[in-house]
Design an enzyme around this catalytic site. Structure first.
Site: not given
Length: 709
Positions: A349, A385
């Site tokens: 993330d 990401e």
């Protein structure tokens, strides 16, 4: 287990490994804190707390061994040291702190002023209230799980189809999963759900965060909770609430059993991990672990004002991966989940936040160096990401080899095309063929691109074609949260409608997005529920909706859509030309009469010229894939060959006549998939000759090339 504080002995023990480790006769406890003046180990038995001073400090690690203390023991720490927030010091021994290396967690966080290290109601100095009744504790764990026979599928990247799914939401409403197992690790491993995954043909589940997390105080005050889980507190502990047993420590065994069951079904397990920030938030957030152990050692503090945090994540703080101890924590956690829990990869993330050496995202940062040389972590699937919320944080295409990336440009382009934005077909061509403009220059392959049109964050696919305006009022932020520019189209009516024409168009638009995704070179990622027709009622930021808004509804399933997705995934699996391992060259192929491995056709039947590539009004294109031109080889070094296909894509609102190319490209075509049909399958075998043919509005065709012997 001891029952009296007089019976506890604290031996010197060892500074390594960090955490609590049982050796068969006792447990060694070790906690790193560079700024602590003293550390108390706190043991909890039947609600009674026993505080034991750790006298040994080796290389900034406080440690001790307790003979007779073993599995099941609840524990935490109280750290004594300086309190001067203006200098970044936030030690407060009134606060019980979770061990960053705890392998299991017991109890939840309860909203109370004692959670905060400072005086929440105002005033000087540290808050004196004891936080122990309101925070979770670590649990000493010893697990001898029978891994015998477990074997990771180790699916090649080019064969991978990812299914992004929330562990609880997947089965909490599943009628064929026993009620006691719904929404748990055991529920995800139940045959009823695994059979669904197998019927779709997906090869990997990407689980939203399962590291132990807690909810932000501002959500608890509104009667909500953090559903997605991007608020990590324990980087080694499976989230306790996802265990069906409710027994502290049992979540470790149950997680392992889930992984073993998925592996047996040929499905890899990828974890969405949140190493960029923690659950402690900004300077107004709670003191739960890192903040009280060594605030300046774990977090990036602002230069010139260390009472505040450098926030590249939008969540209040950023872990300082530049520091050796923090980088070690990250790597120890990753290795643990691979070696002990047998997971197959990670999706990082806001990965750009981890790669910031100073303020800029640095391709040569220690984060990359350590992962690339690690003999364990470098061998599993690594997905970034590739952005954060800081300046220069959008880094799609800029992560180094070994990494694959969530391709945000793929999502944006495909959405633009199907929402009838005037973007032409030039960018679409790159996205359909693996995004060579992003990934080729540094030697990466097409599978560096994880292609997606929806994810957990944003509208599900059914809502993408139903709503143009977000409806996030239930989140309690006056509809200010969530993305406002979604690159979507509601098919002419906002929200649900009984108009059969609008309903039919929306269903076709869903199929158009999915067909584009699954016919593109790269790694497709499906969002759980998109294949079922799931809706969130217009909420495009359902991170705090732990209810029917977010959960999969197994009582209202679009069976035709599920069959459509399964059909396309099966075609992809059986057709190497649709999942190529190398980028297309566009060169003429020998002995084919002049065809190319990749060619693009304008509606008139000629290959697309320069003017066509830059025509922003063009909404129709044919992509020709010659199966005789695949550049990779099989395991024995033999050239791979496949059928040839023509993908005809038309995003316009009116029918269009296109000319299907004839010899040498094809002698005829067979319909394989069309988004006109609810399941994608033609109602009967359909063979058409080269030449003019009308393509319906907003449609994708997959045509198999026929050649005379």
């Amino acid at each position: 287990m001891h029952s009296s504080p007089d019976e506890y002995e604290v031996w010197p023990g060892s500074p390594a490994p960090l955490g609590a480790h049982w050796d068969g006769t006792g447990t060694n406890f070790a906690l790193w804190s560079a700024g602590a003046h003293a550390v108390d180990l706190c043991l909890f038995d039947d609600g009674t707390e026993h505080r034991l001073r750790l006298r040994e400090n080796t290389h900034q690690v406080w440690h001790g061994r307790l003979p007779g203390v073993g599995p099941g023991q609840r524990y935490g720490y109280r750290v004594h040291g300086g309190w001067d927030p203006s200098s970044g010091l936030r030690h407060n021994p009134a606060k019980l702190l979770l061990d960053p290396y705890a392998r299991a967690v017991d109890g939840d966080q309860a909203l109370h002023p004692a959670l905060f290290g400072f005086r929440y109601e105002g005033g000087e100095g540290p808050d004196p209230r004891d936080s122990a009744p309101y925070v979770p504790r670590g649990v000493v764990v010893h697990d001898s799980f029978p891994w015998d026979g477990d074997r990771s599928p180790t699916t090649p990247w080019s064969d991978t189809v990812i299914y992004e799914v929330h562990l609880k939401g997947a089965t909490i409403r599943h009628p064929d999963v026993p009620p006691a197992l719904r929404g748990t690790y055991a529920g995800l491993a139940h045959p009823a759900f695994i059979e669904h995954l197998q019927s779709l043909g997906v090869t990997a589940v990407e689980l939203l965060p399962v590291h132990h997390f807690v909810s932000e105080p501002h959500l608890l005050r509104r009667g909500l909770s953090n559903y997605w889980g991007y608020n990590t507190l324990g980087y080694f502990a499976p989230h306790a609430a996802y265990s069906s047993s409710g027994t502290a420590g049992q979540q470790v065994t149950e997680f392992k059993a889930m992984v073993k069951s998925l592996h047996a079904a040929g499905i890899e397990v990828v974890l969405d991990v949140v190493y960029n920030h923690t659950a402690e938030g900004d300077h107004t957030g709670p003191t739960l672990s890192f903040k009280g152990i060594d605030n300046g050692g774990y977090y990036r503090l602002r230069e010139g004002d260390p009472s505040r945090y450098q926030d590249y994540t939008g969540c209040g703080n950023t872990l300082d991966v530049r520091r050796p101890q923090v980088l070690a924590l990250l790597m120890d956690s990753l290795r643990y989940w691979v070696t002990e829990m047998h997971v197959d990869g990670f999706r990082f993330d806001l990965a750009a936040a981890l790669a910031r050496s100073l303020h800029d995202v640095d391709r040569l940062s220690a984060f990359f160096d350590v992962i690339h040389q690690d003999p364990v972590v470098s061998r599993v699937k690594l997905i970034a990401e590739p952005w954060d919320v800081g300046p220069g944080g959008y880094q799609v295409g800029n992560f180094p080899p070994l990494w694959t990336e969530w391709n945000g440009q793929y999502r944006d382009t495909v959405r633009d095309v199907w929402s009838s934005a005037r973007v032409g077909v030039r960018d679409l061509a790159y996205r359909l063929t693996g995004s060579s403009d992003l990934y080729r220059s540094d030697g990466r392959r097409p599978f560096a691109s994880v292609n997606f049109v929806t994810a957990h964050d944003g509208f599900p696919l059914a809502d993408l074609v139903t709503y143009e305006r977000k409806l996030n009022e239930a989140n309690g932020e006056d509809n200010r949260d969530g993305e406002s520019h979604n690159r979507n189209w509601n098919c002419g009516v906002e929200g649900p409608t009984d108009d059969p024409q609008v309903t039919a168009l929306r269903a076709r638009q869903v199929r158009n997005h999915l067909a584009t995704l699954l016919l593109s070179t790269g790694v497709p990622m499906l969002t759980a529920g998109d294949e079922l027709g799931r809706t969130q009622g217009g909420n495009n930021n359902a991170y705090c909706q732990d209810n029917e808004v977010s959960w999969l509804d197994w009582a209202d399933v679009d069976e035709d859509l599920r069959a459509f997705v399964a059909r396309l995934v099966r075609l992809r699996r059986d057709s190497p030309v649709l999942r190529q391992e190398a980028f297309f060259e566009g060169h003429e192929l020998p002995d084919t009469g002049g065809t190319r491995d990749l060619a693009w056709f304008a509606p008139g039947g000629a290959q697309l010229d320069t003017a066509g590539w830059f025509d922003t009004g063009l909404q129709t294109i044919g992509m020709y894939l010659d199966g005789r031109g695949i550049r990779h080889r099989d395991q024995r070094g033999r050239p791979v060959q496949d059928d040839s296909y023509l993908v005809q894509l038309h995003a316009g609102a009116e029918p269009v006549t296109v000319h299907l190319p004839g010899a040498p490209w094809a002698d005829g075509y067979e319909f394989v998939v069309s988004t006109e049909w609810s399941t994608g399958a033609p109602p009967r075998p359909a063979v058409v000759a080269p030449g003019p043919i009308e393509v319906p509005p907003r449609c994708v065709w997959l045509l198999r090339v026929l050649r005379r012997p």
